[in-house]
Design an enzyme around this catalytic site. Sequence first.
Site, PDB file in Angstrom:
ATOM      1  N   ASN A 208      -5.386 -15.535  23.730  1.00  0.00           N
ATOM      2  CA  ASN A 208      -5.377 -15.505  22.445  1.00  0.00           C
ATOM      3  C   ASN A 208      -6.777 -15.506  21.700  1.00  0.00           C
ATOM      4  O   ASN A 208      -7.630 -15.957  22.579  1.00  0.00           O
ATOM      5  CB  ASN A 208      -4.547 -17.081  22.070  1.00  0.00           C
ATOM      6  CG  ASN A 208      -3.263 -16.955  22.245  1.00  0.00           C
ATOM      7  OD1 ASN A 208      -2.575 -15.794  22.355  1.00  0.00           O
ATOM      8  ND2 ASN A 208      -2.722 -18.143  22.355  1.00  0.00           N
ATOM      9  N   ASP A 276       1.610 -17.996  25.281  1.00  0.00           N
ATOM     10  CA  ASP A 276       3.075 -18.194  25.329  1.00  0.00           C
ATOM     11  C   ASP A 276       3.564 -17.702  26.557  1.00  0.00           C
ATOM     12  O   ASP A 276       4.517 -18.397  27.204  1.00  0.00           O
ATOM     13  CB  ASP A 276       3.870 -17.748  24.040  1.00  0.00           C
ATOM     14  CG  ASP A 276       3.408 -18.384  23.009  1.00  0.00           C
ATOM     15  OD1 ASP A 276       3.231 -19.639  22.846  1.00  0.00           O
ATOM     16  OD2 ASP A 276       3.361 -17.765  21.828  1.00  0.00           O
ATOM     17  N   LYS A 286      -7.156  -5.253  41.779  1.00  0.00           N
ATOM     18  CA  LYS A 286      -7.244  -4.727  40.595  1.00  0.00           C
ATOM     19  C   LYS A 286      -6.215  -3.221  40.674  1.00  0.00           C
ATOM     20  O   LYS A 286      -6.132  -2.581  41.350  1.00  0.00           O
ATOM     21  CB  LYS A 286      -8.648  -4.018  40.290  1.00  0.00           C
ATOM     22  CG  LYS A 286      -8.717  -3.358  39.019  1.00  0.00           C
ATOM     23  CD  LYS A 286     -10.198  -2.864  38.978  1.00  0.00           C
ATOM     24  CE  LYS A 286     -10.324  -1.913  37.598  1.00  0.00           C
ATOM     25  NZ  LYS A 286     -11.690  -1.263  37.290  1.00  0.00           N
ATOM     26  N   PRO A 304       4.657 -22.925  30.577  1.00  0.00           N
ATOM     27  CA  PRO A 304       5.271 -24.174  30.192  1.00  0.00           C
ATOM     28  C   PRO A 304       4.513 -24.658  28.828  1.00  0.00           C
ATOM     29  O   PRO A 304       3.501 -24.100  28.435  1.00  0.00           O
ATOM     30  CB  PRO A 304       4.470 -25.099  30.967  1.00  0.00           C
ATOM     31  CG  PRO A 304       3.449 -24.298  31.676  1.00  0.00           C
ATOM     32  CD  PRO A 304       3.672 -22.807  31.560  1.00  0.00           C
ATOM     33  N   ASP A 305       5.424 -25.402  28.089  1.00  0.00           N
ATOM     34  CA  ASP A 305       5.002 -25.661  26.654  1.00  0.00           C
ATOM     35  C   ASP A 305       4.187 -27.198  26.822  1.00  0.00           C
ATOM     36  O   ASP A 305       5.096 -28.191  27.020  1.00  0.00           O
ATOM     37  CB  ASP A 305       6.197 -25.789  25.800  1.00  0.00           C
ATOM     38  CG  ASP A 305       5.909 -26.101  24.230  1.00  0.00           C
ATOM     39  OD1 ASP A 305       5.058 -26.888  23.902  1.00  0.00           O
ATOM     40  OD2 ASP A 305       6.765 -25.521  23.464  1.00  0.00           O
ATOM     41  N   VAL A 306       3.033 -26.996  26.773  1.00  0.00           N
ATOM     42  CA  VAL A 306       2.000 -28.337  26.996  1.00  0.00           C
ATOM     43  C   VAL A 306       2.499 -29.148  26.078  1.00  0.00           C
ATOM     44  O   VAL A 306       2.490 -30.286  26.281  1.00  0.00           O
ATOM     45  CB  VAL A 306       0.544 -27.892  27.009  1.00  0.00           C
ATOM     46  CG1 VAL A 306      -0.139 -28.943  27.284  1.00  0.00           C
ATOM     47  CG2 VAL A 306       0.473 -26.646  28.190  1.00  0.00           C
ATOM     48  N   LEU A 307       2.555 -28.936  24.715  1.00  0.00           N
ATOM     49  CA  LEU A 307       2.682 -29.788  23.811  1.00  0.00           C
ATOM     50  C   LEU A 307       3.971 -30.358  23.802  1.00  0.00           C
ATOM     51  O   LEU A 307       4.196 -31.726  23.692  1.00  0.00           O
ATOM     52  CB  LEU A 307       2.428 -29.210  22.286  1.00  0.00           C
ATOM     53  CG  LEU A 307       3.012 -30.122  21.002  1.00  0.00           C
ATOM     54  CD1 LEU A 307       2.204 -31.109  20.935  1.00  0.00           C
ATOM     55  CD2 LEU A 307       2.827 -29.164  19.763  1.00  0.00           C
ATOM     56  N   LYS A 337       8.364 -26.146  13.853  1.00  0.00           N
ATOM     57  CA  LYS A 337       7.431 -26.291  15.227  1.00  0.00           C
ATOM     58  C   LYS A 337       7.471 -27.896  15.247  1.00  0.00           C
ATOM     59  O   LYS A 337       7.738 -28.247  16.437  1.00  0.00           O
ATOM     60  CB  LYS A 337       6.257 -25.724  15.254  1.00  0.00           C
ATOM     61  CG  LYS A 337       5.464 -25.992  16.595  1.00  0.00           C
ATOM     62  CD  LYS A 337       4.314 -24.869  16.448  1.00  0.00           C
ATOM     63  CE  LYS A 337       3.367 -25.399  17.784  1.00  0.00           C
ATOM     64  NZ  LYS A 337       2.010 -24.344  17.821  1.00  0.00           N
ATOM     65  N   LYS A 341       9.109 -29.314  18.729  1.00  0.00           N
ATOM     66  CA  LYS A 341       8.378 -30.023  19.667  1.00  0.00           C
ATOM     67  C   LYS A 341       8.495 -31.418  19.909  1.00  0.00           C
ATOM     68  O   LYS A 341       7.947 -31.924  20.950  1.00  0.00           O
ATOM     69  CB  LYS A 341       6.789 -29.511  19.477  1.00  0.00           C
ATOM     70  CG  LYS A 341       6.389 -28.098  19.109  1.00  0.00           C
ATOM     71  CD  LYS A 341       6.485 -27.173  20.349  1.00  0.00           C
ATOM     72  CE  LYS A 341       6.166 -25.921  20.095  1.00  0.00           C
ATOM     73  NZ  LYS A 341       6.091 -25.088  21.217  1.00  0.00           N
TER      74      LYS A 341
END
Length: 397
Positions: A208, A276, A286, A304-307, A337, A341
């Site tokens: 990102n 994501d 390579k 994995p959704d850390v939050l 969200k 979450k």
Amino acid sequence: MLAGKRILLIIGGGIAAFKSLDLIRRLRERGATVTPVLTKAAEEFVTPLSTSALAAEKVYRDLFDLTDEAEMGHIELSRAADLVVVAPATADLLGKMANGLANDLASTLLMATDKRVLVAPAMNVRMWLHPANQRNVETLRGDGVLFAGPTEGDMACGEYGPGRMAEPLQIVDAVQAALADGPLKGKRVIVTSGPTHEPIDPVRYIANRSSGAQGTALARALSALGAEVVFVTGPADVPPPDGVQVERVQTADQMLAAVQGALPADAAIFAAAVADWRVDNAAESKIKKDGSGKLPVLNFTENPDVLATVAQSKARPKLVVGFAAETDDVVAHATAKRARKGCDWIVANDVSPETGIMGGSENAVTVISASGAETWPRMSKDQVAAKLAAKIAEALT
């Protein structure tokens, strides 16, 4: 500032010891009293006379000086300070600290102290990166020792890389953070920051667009209010602040593991821009373009959704704050969200290209909580961090 604070400064033997003289001056400018301790090796680089003159204090050098033992003693000397600073902290001193060795005045003071210890490492890049030294660093971080630096740069030996001692003003900032007596004193806060890099092959990755500037500013602001900050950072453009515990990661999996390893905490602030998705068939070598026009097939899987994982866990901190970078319907998407979450607050911002916020020096956020949405005016990321840190302090006290 540092008025009335007492600093026990242990000066190790390395060429960076010359910076310790300026460090003494900078600390005293801010009102601190500095009591210097020279190792035998340090005397090869700075003299007791120059050190004493700048500190306006007696210099301590010998563990077996009977006069000093009668007057104060190494136990009292180690506990009379508000903070023990080791600058430069050589590989030898770090090794002694990590392994409980006490065979001279400096190492004995470090074993005998009941105060926090801040070290500013300085050594050749190969020494810094050596597995034995890295094991010692990990042990000391686990023991609660604070680190200022090292930084990357040119070295006296002619090499370049990590291992250069932080500059005196950077160490002063770390000292001030360590001695901060603000509303968050005694509180442990985790802050995530920067992007994650999810490998496609050894030279390519998915990421990102995050510089890490907002997360870094927030960690600095929380530390200034007295919090013990664990800073979990991806490969960001902005260097981490001094005076906090830094955990460096690359991927979302590593970030989640680092956050879970830092629990329990009073609060967790998730400012990182976690990818994501990741490639579940990442190549070990390579991927080559062979001219056939045939494109590689990348199979994606969710990270994995850390939050959400932390917000919904048994080890959930009292306060969990997420960030939502959106490009449209910012408040609506961020509100959804927050509910999805399970966090307490969401800090939402519009990162559409025309805003210049992603990677820029300013931010414009809306803080969404159970009581509604609170929109702040556009301001610098440092100002956003200071305002959010004050709001966090209010919630935790």
